[in-house]
Design an enzyme around this catalytic site. Structure first.
Site, PDB file in Angstrom:
ATOM      1  N   LYS A 137       0.950  -1.097   0.261  1.00  0.00           N
ATOM      2  CA  LYS A 137      -0.753   0.058   0.260  1.00  0.00           C
ATOM      3  C   LYS A 137       1.093   1.436  -0.711  1.00  0.00           C
ATOM      4  O   LYS A 137       0.957   2.202  -0.438  1.00  0.00           O
ATOM      5  CB  LYS A 137      -1.005  -0.176   1.203  1.00  0.00           C
ATOM      6  CG  LYS A 137      -2.217   1.541   1.382  1.00  0.00           C
ATOM      7  CD  LYS A 137      -2.692   1.425   2.216  1.00  0.00           C
ATOM      8  CE  LYS A 137      -3.808   0.434   2.372  1.00  0.00           C
ATOM      9  NZ  LYS A 137      -4.783   0.312   3.397  1.00  0.00           N
TER      10      LYS A 137
ATOM     11  N   PHE B   1     -31.111  12.649   4.725  1.00  0.00           N
ATOM     12  CA  PHE B   1     -31.884  11.078   5.256  1.00  0.00           C
ATOM     13  C   PHE B   1     -33.476  10.589   5.277  1.00  0.00           C
ATOM     14  O   PHE B   1     -33.097   9.983   6.069  1.00  0.00           O
ATOM     15  CB  PHE B   1     -30.510  10.900   6.864  1.00  0.00           C
ATOM     16  CG  PHE B   1     -29.836  10.873   6.611  1.00  0.00           C
ATOM     17  CD1 PHE B   1     -28.361  10.623   6.546  1.00  0.00           C
ATOM     18  CD2 PHE B   1     -29.030  12.441   7.051  1.00  0.00           C
ATOM     19  CE1 PHE B   1     -27.005   9.707   6.441  1.00  0.00           C
ATOM     20  CE2 PHE B   1     -27.743  12.654   6.711  1.00  0.00           C
ATOM     21  CZ  PHE B   1     -26.364  11.443   6.518  1.00  0.00           C
ATOM     22  N   LEU B   2     -33.551  11.228   4.879  1.00  0.00           N
ATOM     23  CA  LEU B   2     -35.239  10.981   4.934  1.00  0.00           C
ATOM     24  C   LEU B   2     -35.707  10.124   3.004  1.00  0.00           C
ATOM     25  O   LEU B   2     -36.658  10.649   3.083  1.00  0.00           O
ATOM     26  CB  LEU B   2     -36.354  11.851   4.797  1.00  0.00           C
ATOM     27  CG  LEU B   2     -35.984  12.520   6.135  1.00  0.00           C
ATOM     28  CD1 LEU B   2     -37.167  14.042   6.496  1.00  0.00           C
ATOM     29  CD2 LEU B   2     -36.804  11.094   7.257  1.00  0.00           C
TER      30      LEU B   2
ATOM     31  N   ALA C  55     -36.137   7.246   1.075  1.00  0.00           N
ATOM     32  CA  ALA C  55     -36.970   5.911   1.022  1.00  0.00           C
ATOM     33  C   ALA C  55     -35.613   4.889   0.165  1.00  0.00           C
ATOM     34  O   ALA C  55     -35.554   5.443  -1.073  1.00  0.00           O
ATOM     35  CB  ALA C  55     -38.001   5.621   1.303  1.00  0.00           C
TER      36      ALA C  55
ATOM     37  N   CYS D 152     -20.673   2.878   8.410  1.00  0.00           N
ATOM     38  CA  CYS D 152     -20.242   3.694   9.209  1.00  0.00           C
ATOM     39  C   CYS D 152     -21.735   2.939  10.040  1.00  0.00           C
ATOM     40  O   CYS D 152     -21.267   2.515  11.624  1.00  0.00           O
ATOM     41  CB  CYS D 152     -20.395   4.890   9.185  1.00  0.00           C
ATOM     42  SG  CYS D 152     -18.339   5.894   8.739  1.00  0.00           S
TER      43      CYS D 152
END
Length: 449
Positions: A35, A252-253, A255, A263
């Site tokens: 990495k 965050f509404l 559907a 997270c």
């Protein structure tokens, strides 16, 4: 200031790159030589819009370097950030702190002068004190303070979130540590972004409480969506009406098929376990987790019903498998529940995703990968929208429908309307929180009775 960032995963790499863009000298450390070699070549191991350009700019300026040598990176550092993984521990839902404690021990061995050891990883309440105990047990003479500095980065918008944050949360216990953390974030302070100083435990709790609340909004609107389908309401109108209330807000509404990512699943699970451990059950969070799992399974039923009760022998085109657009992250994505169920049901599944193939080829065996939505839909009997990438929002629906054997669409992100889909030649449309014709008829009969 000199900063060492331990861990070059999503949080560590984004944070290290952005700190260097503040003007600090940053060394990013990782135990994986391959990495570090990749980063030294200028290659970014994750997909995050804009990260490669900011990284290249600061490498060229000499402010950002990469190494596997933790001791050299920590030597003389003003602040050392721990940004290693805290995955959900198998069997009990707790956050696995193995990597955090190992990093703390390694840092202790390398300390030379006073240093603030900062936990950037998301960790349960009390972890920073455990980190301090590990350092003291390893090096009794070490001069240090610990600080909690949880991250609030949205995948796909992480650079903006770091440079223009809603707030920066810093948990400290000494004035000296507070001053150093103030210098670390001085560019944001000068631009008047809020910096919240608090105690260690409150800083740790803020992260979990914030993510659990956002997950709650998602699960809530998904439950409302299921009810909308039965009563004949449209969840998009319901969400708009709710979101215009300043006490609620419209974020965050939306559907859909449930939340995923690095997270929300991990942090809600950890918060629930913390509540159980301290005898204060987090019933709302526990229910949020249950509803999210049920939502993902409900999406399988939607596709099955749309395909006449069985997908056996049918070709299904899947648009998007990452948990959200603008990321290559597949962790706990709804696709990991839905797609294997379709394959297990005998479906021939074709998948197209702009950045999900690298992880998806490992996590989704038995599917065919294609590069173009129209190629995926050719000869298919169902088109399934799982991730709302911008590339999928303005497709030629008429062309898609015309190339399919049976033009059905399961739009699990509601990026199209039923009217547009049917007008374009689709014979059936199924969204989330939008009643189908059969649902409307049933709702009308129930109301009449």
């Amino acid at each position: 200031m000199k900063i060492a960032m331990i861990g070059t995963g999503y949080v560590g790499l984004v944070s290290g790159v952005c700190f260097s863009d503040f003007g600090h000298d940053v060394v990013c450390v990782d135990k994986m030589p391959e990495k570090i070699t990749m980063l030294e070549r200028g290659e970014v191991p994750i997909y995050e819009p804009g990260l490669d350009a900011v990284m290249a700019r600061n490498v060229e300026a000499g402010r950002l370097t990469f190494t596997t040598d933790l001791a050299t990176a920590v030597d003389g550092a003003d602040a050392v950030f721990i940004a290693v993984g805290t995955p959900t521990r198998r069997g009990d839902g707790h956050a696995d702190l193995t990597y955090v404690m190992a990093a703390a021990a390694d840092i202790a061995h390398a300390l030379t002068d006073y240093t603030v050891v900062v936990t950037k990883s998301t960790v349960p309440v009390g972890t920073n004190r455990k980190v301090a105990n590990v350092i003291r047990a390893t090096r009794a003479d070490a001069e240090f303070d610990v600080a909690s500095n949880p991250e609030f980065l949205r995948e796909g918008a992480a650079i903006d979130d770091f440079m223009k944050p809603d707030r920066v949360v810093v948990g400290v216990e000494s004035e000296r540590a507070k001053q150093i953390m103030g210098e670390v974030y001085r560019p944001l302070f000068l631009r008047e972004f809020p910096i919240v100083y608090t105690d260690l435990e409150s800083a740790e709790m803020i992260k979990y409480a914030a993510n659990a609340f956002l997950a709650t909004k998602i699960s809530f609107i998904n439950e409302i969506a299921a009810l909308c389908e039965r009563v004949g309401a449209d969840v998009k109108s319901v969400a708009k009406g709710m979101g215009l209330d300043g006490r609620i807000g419209n974020k965050f509404l939306h559907a859909g098929p449930g939340y995923g990512g690095s997270c929300f699943p991990k942090d809600t699970s950890a918060l629930a376990r913390i509540g159980q451990e301290y005898g204060v059950p987090q019933r709302i969070t526990e229910t949020v987790i249950t509803v999210n799992d049920m939502t993902k399974r409900r999406m399988i039923d939607k596709v099955m019903d749309l395909c006449g009760g069985s997908v056996n022998g049918k070709t299904i085109a899947v648009l998007g498998v990452t948990f959200k657009p603008e990321t290559d992250d597949m962790r706990d994505a709804p696709s990991l529940t839905v797609v294997p169920a379709l394959v297990g049901g005998g479906a021939h599944v074709r998948v197209v995703d702009p950045h999900g193939r690298r992880e998806g080829e490992v996590l989704l065996p038995g599917v065919d990968w294609v590069e173009d939505p129209y190629a995926a839909a050719e000869g298919a009997e169902c088109l399934l929208v799982l991730t709302e990438w911008n590339q999928f929002r303005a497709l030629d629906l008429r062309r898609l429908a015309g190339s399919m054997v049976t033009a059905r669409i399961a739009d699990l992100r509601n990026i199209y309307s039923r009217e547009d889909a049917l007008a374009a030649g689709f014979v059936e449309y199924e969204g989330v929180g939008r009643a189908s014709i059969s649902d409307l008829s049933a709702a009308m009969r129930d109301a009449a009775e």
